[in-house]
Each structure stands twice: as structure tokens, then as C-alpha cells.
Design a protein around this motif. Structure first.
Motif, PDB file in Angstrom:
ATOM      1  N   ASP A   3      -4.740  15.904  18.834  1.00 39.71           N
ATOM      2  CA  ASP A   3      -5.503  14.602  18.573  1.00 39.71           C
ATOM      3  C   ASP A   3      -5.360  14.268  17.029  1.00 39.71           C
ATOM      4  N   VAL A   4      -5.522  15.019  16.042  1.00 34.22           N
ATOM      5  CA  VAL A   4      -5.269  14.843  14.825  1.00 34.22           C
ATOM      6  C   VAL A   4      -3.659  14.107  14.561  1.00 34.22           C
ATOM      7  N   VAL A   5      -2.832  14.593  15.360  1.00 28.59           N
ATOM      8  CA  VAL A   5      -1.317  14.148  15.252  1.00 28.59           C
ATOM      9  C   VAL A   5      -1.280  12.672  15.920  1.00 28.59           C
ATOM     10  N   ALA A   6      -1.695  12.756  17.003  1.00 20.79           N
ATOM     11  CA  ALA A   6      -1.855  11.399  17.704  1.00 20.79           C
ATOM     12  C   ALA A   6      -2.440  10.200  16.910  1.00 20.79           C
ATOM     13  N   PHE A   7      -3.597  10.266  16.022  1.00 20.39           N
ATOM     14  CA  PHE A   7      -4.375   9.426  15.336  1.00 20.39           C
ATOM     15  C   PHE A   7      -3.504   9.290  13.962  1.00 20.39           C
ATOM     16  N   THR A   8      -2.963  10.322  13.497  1.00 15.91           N
ATOM     17  CA  THR A   8      -2.373  10.051  12.149  1.00 15.91           C
ATOM     18  C   THR A   8      -1.003  10.311  11.905  1.00 15.91           C
ATOM     19  N   GLY A   9      -0.211  10.845  12.875  1.00 12.90           N
ATOM     20  CA  GLY A   9       1.135  11.231  12.758  1.00 12.90           C
ATOM     21  C   GLY A   9       1.174  12.590  11.539  1.00 12.90           C
ATOM     22  N   ALA A  10       0.212  13.232  11.382  1.00 13.97           N
ATOM     23  CA  ALA A  10       0.235  14.381  10.550  1.00 13.97           C
ATOM     24  C   ALA A  10      -0.388  15.476  11.127  1.00 13.97           C
ATOM     25  N   THR A  11      -0.283  16.562  10.365  1.00 13.39           N
ATOM     26  CA  THR A  11      -0.783  17.451  10.872  1.00 13.39           C
ATOM     27  C   THR A  11      -2.494  17.891  10.362  1.00 13.39           C
ATOM     28  N   PRO A  12      -3.128  18.661  10.974  1.00 13.84           N
ATOM     29  CA  PRO A  12      -4.604  18.803  10.265  1.00 13.84           C
ATOM     30  C   PRO A  12      -4.681  19.269   8.745  1.00 13.84           C
ATOM     31  N   ALA A  13      -3.707  19.990   8.520  1.00 11.99           N
ATOM     32  CA  ALA A  13      -3.577  20.507   7.002  1.00 11.99           C
ATOM     33  C   ALA A  13      -3.249  19.504   6.089  1.00 11.99           C
ATOM     34  N   THR A  14      -2.330  18.395   6.712  1.00 10.08           N
ATOM     35  CA  THR A  14      -1.937  17.345   5.861  1.00 10.08           C
ATOM     36  C   THR A  14      -3.107  16.355   5.773  1.00 10.08           C
ATOM     37  N   VAL A  15      -3.763  16.198   6.887  1.00  4.98           N
ATOM     38  CA  VAL A  15      -4.832  15.254   6.732  1.00  4.98           C
ATOM     39  C   VAL A  15      -5.986  15.517   5.772  1.00  4.98           C
ATOM     40  N   ALA A  16      -6.092  17.025   5.985  1.00  8.24           N
ATOM     41  CA  ALA A  16      -7.203  17.455   4.943  1.00  8.24           C
ATOM     42  C   ALA A  16      -6.900  17.185   3.471  1.00  8.24           C
ATOM     43  N   GLY A  17      -5.678  16.604   3.109  1.00  8.01           N
ATOM     44  CA  GLY A  17      -5.426  16.421   1.793  1.00  8.01           C
ATOM     45  C   GLY A  17      -5.431  15.019   1.469  1.00  8.01           C
ATOM     46  N   GLU A  18      -5.675  14.045   2.443  1.00  7.09           N
ATOM     47  CA  GLU A  18      -5.339  12.774   2.570  1.00  7.09           C
ATOM     48  C   GLU A  18      -6.641  12.052   1.249  1.00  7.09           C
ATOM     49  N   PRO A  19      -6.158  11.307   0.419  1.00  3.24           N
ATOM     50  CA  PRO A  19      -6.975  10.680  -0.444  1.00  3.24           C
ATOM     51  C   PRO A  19      -7.821   9.667   0.158  1.00  3.24           C
ATOM     52  N   PHE A  20      -7.472   8.991   1.014  1.00  4.26           N
ATOM     53  CA  PHE A  20      -8.116   7.968   1.928  1.00  4.26           C
ATOM     54  C   PHE A  20      -9.523   8.463   2.557  1.00  4.26           C
ATOM     55  N   LEU A  21      -9.514   9.628   2.853  1.00  5.94           N
ATOM     56  CA  LEU A  21     -10.681  10.557   3.505  1.00  5.94           C
ATOM     57  C   LEU A  21     -11.369  11.104   2.206  1.00  5.94           C
ATOM     58  N   ALA A  22     -10.705  11.767   1.383  1.00  9.89           N
ATOM     59  CA  ALA A  22     -11.293  12.465   0.340  1.00  9.89           C
ATOM     60  C   ALA A  22     -12.386  11.702  -0.494  1.00  9.89           C
ATOM     61  N   VAL A  23     -12.067  10.472  -0.786  1.00  7.18           N
ATOM     62  CA  VAL A  23     -12.784   9.608  -1.583  1.00  7.18           C
ATOM     63  C   VAL A  23     -14.005   8.994  -1.146  1.00  7.18           C
ATOM     64  N   ASP A  24     -14.392   9.313   0.177  1.00 10.68           N
ATOM     65  CA  ASP A  24     -15.546   8.983   0.960  1.00 10.68           C
ATOM     66  C   ASP A  24     -16.721   9.593   0.303  1.00 10.68           C
ATOM     67  N   ASP A  25     -16.676  10.708  -0.142  1.00 10.70           N
ATOM     68  CA  ASP A  25     -17.906  11.274  -0.845  1.00 10.70           C
ATOM     69  C   ASP A  25     -18.427  10.767  -1.790  1.00 10.70           C
TER      70      ASP A  25
END
Length: 286
Positions: free
Chosen positions: A248-270
Motif C-alpha cells: 500500500d505504501v509503495v502504491a501510494f508513494t512509489g517508495a518503501t515504508p523505510a523511505t516514507v518514514a524519513g519524508e519531510p513532507f510528513l515529518a513537518v506535520d508535528d
């Protein structure tokens, strides 16, 4: 304004002191001197980017199209890792619109965006230029948020609402964090599955099954960013197993869960959207 540092990225981030007067609107302000190419991770909201700085953000999609300046993108934009943002001296107010109110605010249904990033000027004409000028004329982020909120409230009041059943269905999906059956939604509303599918997509911009998957993915992705292990995230967020989450993560982002875990687009949400708590369970709207 707070500072968000993620690797080499340094962003200034501002938050409104007060919630929007329009339910379903959240916003944050960003100042980025040098925005390296940034993957836009799919999100359940409609994204409205109001640019006013001396520079200009650029958004590229997989088809090679580019949009400069203020843009709007429907829910789930960036699926398959297809949309990237970049720019220098970027200053903007980013608004997240619930699909329930997006039609009224935008003047068109999110379905008409057809999964693309669209220039705000193409939708709003001269009004897009006016809000850019107004945001650039004030020096306070709180004043910028107030200007933006007044504009959104005015457009929301004048625009057409979605059907109450569609608002209820959306809030049911979000309140369950994507752990609800679409057939069950139709039964609870008293509609056929076909009728729900058609009305949901035409008014909110995506099919209900896609909405369920997107909301579930968004919750899981933010838990990955928070440092939780993929196996635990999969178990807690409704995936059959870790492999299901991975797909599901690859389908949505084109990247693995490990890569997505480091995405600043998500990390800035906090910092930018700190109140990502569990939504209250909605009541049926009649």
C-alpha cells in the motif's frame, strides 16, 4: 515562527493561534529559502497552496507538467510518487480543506481536478491574484491566517454544500481511520452501493473505497514517521500483515515504508498541524 530541521532542510513554520471559523479548514505558514525537490505524499485533504513570496514554488508531475505559484490539488495527489515540489525563497500559506467543504470553497467539485495539480488562478481568476497581493502586504503570519480564513469563510458561505449523507460518510471514514466497510456505509445511509459510489465520487473527488484506503494509509504513514516499526503499524492500522502495508505504501508513494518514514513532507506535520488526534465520532447528518 518555529524552525523545522530535517537533514539539510531548514524551514520556518508558523501556525494559527485560533482555529478556522470554517469546520474542515486547517492551515500553516511556511518559509523555505531553498526547497530541494520534495516528494508530495498523498493526503486525504484537498491541498491549497497560497504563494506570496519573492520566489515561487514549482510543482512537477509524472507527465512533465509544471505549475508555478499558487496551486490546488485534490485528495490523494502525489499517488505513486508522481508529484514533486521545489523552489527558492518560498513563502506560502498551505491550507488543508476537508473534501466535505472543498466544493463550496473552490467553486468546483474536487472530482473536476481529476487528480491533477491546477493553478489557482485557473479556478479563481483575479481573486487568486488579489489574495497573493494581500498576503504579501502584511508582515504578520497571524494577519495572513486571518486574511486567508476570511476569504475561505466567504467562499464557503456562498458555495454549494455537499449532500448531508456524503458529509456523514466522509466523517465516518475519517473517524474510523479507514477501518470501515464501504458496503456497510451504504447500508447505514440506506442507499445502494452504486448510488453511494456515484455521489461520493462526484461530490468529494474520489471513490469511497479509495477514500478508505487513503485515510488508512495516512494514519499508518504518520506512525511510521513517528518511529514505530512497520510490523506494529500494520497490525494496529488494519492491514492484513506487514507485506500488505508495504504494498500500500509503495502504491501510494512509489517508495518503501523505510523511505516514507524519513519524508519531510510528513515529518513537518508535528509542528505545522500539531493536533492530529483521533477525530470525534460524528452524528448522522439529516
Amino acid at each position: 515562527m518555529q524552525t523545522f530541521v530535517h537533514g539539510a532542510a531548514v524551514w520556518g513554520v508558523a501556525c494559527p493561534r485560533r482555529p478556522s471559523r470554517v469546520a474542515g479548514v486547517t492551515m500553516a505558514g511556511f518559509r523555505v529559502r531553498d526547497l530541494d525537490t520534495l516528494r508530495m505524499v498523498p493526503h486525504p485533504a484537498v491541498t491549497l497552496l497560497l504563494d506570496f513570496g519573492t520566489g515561487s514554488p514549482v510543482v512537477d508531475d509524472a507527465a512533465g507538467r509544471q505549475q508555478w505559484g499558487s496551486i490546488v490539488a485534490g485528495p490523494g495527489i502525489g499517488s505513486s510518487g508522481a508529484v514533486w515540489a521545489r523552489g527558492e525563497n518560498v513563502e506560502c500559506v498551505q491550507v488543508r480543506l476537508s473534501p466535505v467543504i472543498a466544493r463550496a470553497v473552490l467553486g468546483v467539485s474536487p472530482a473536476e481536478l481529476d487528480g491533477a495539480v491546477v493553478s489557482l488562478e485557473d479556478l479563481w481568476g483575479r481573486e487568486a491574484s488579489r489574495i497573493r497581493e494581500q498576503l504579501g502586504e502584511v508582515s504578520s503570519w497571524q494577519d495572513r491566517f486571518a486574511l486567508t480564513d476570511a476569504l475561505l469563510a466567504r467562499r464557503h458561505e456562498a458555495g454549494p454544500p455537499v449532500e448531508p449523507e456524503m458529509a456523514w460518510a466522509w466523517h465516518r471514514i475519517v473517524g474510523s481511520r479507514g477501518l470501515v466497510r464501504v458496503d456497510g456505509l451504504a447500508d447505514e445511509i440506506g442507499w445502494s452501493r452504486k448510488r453511494l459510489w456515484s455521489r461520493f465520487r462526484s461530490q468529494l473527488g474520489l471513490p469511497p473505497k479509495r477514500a478508505v484506503k487513503l485515510v488508512r494509509f495516512d494514519h499508518a504513514a504518520h506512525r511510521l514517521v513517528a518511529g514505530e516499526g512497520a510490523a506494529q503499524v500494520a497490525a494496529d492500522t488494519g492491514y492484513a500483515d506487514q507485506s500488505h502495508l508495504h504494498r500500500d505504501v509503495v502504491a501510494f508513494t512509489g517508495a518503501t515504508p523505510a523511505t516514507v518514514a524519513g519524508e519531510p513532507f510528513l515529518a513537518v506535520d508535528d509542528i505545522a498541524w500539531p493536533s492530529r488526534g483521533t477525530p470525534a465520532k460524528p452524528h448522522m447528518l439529516m
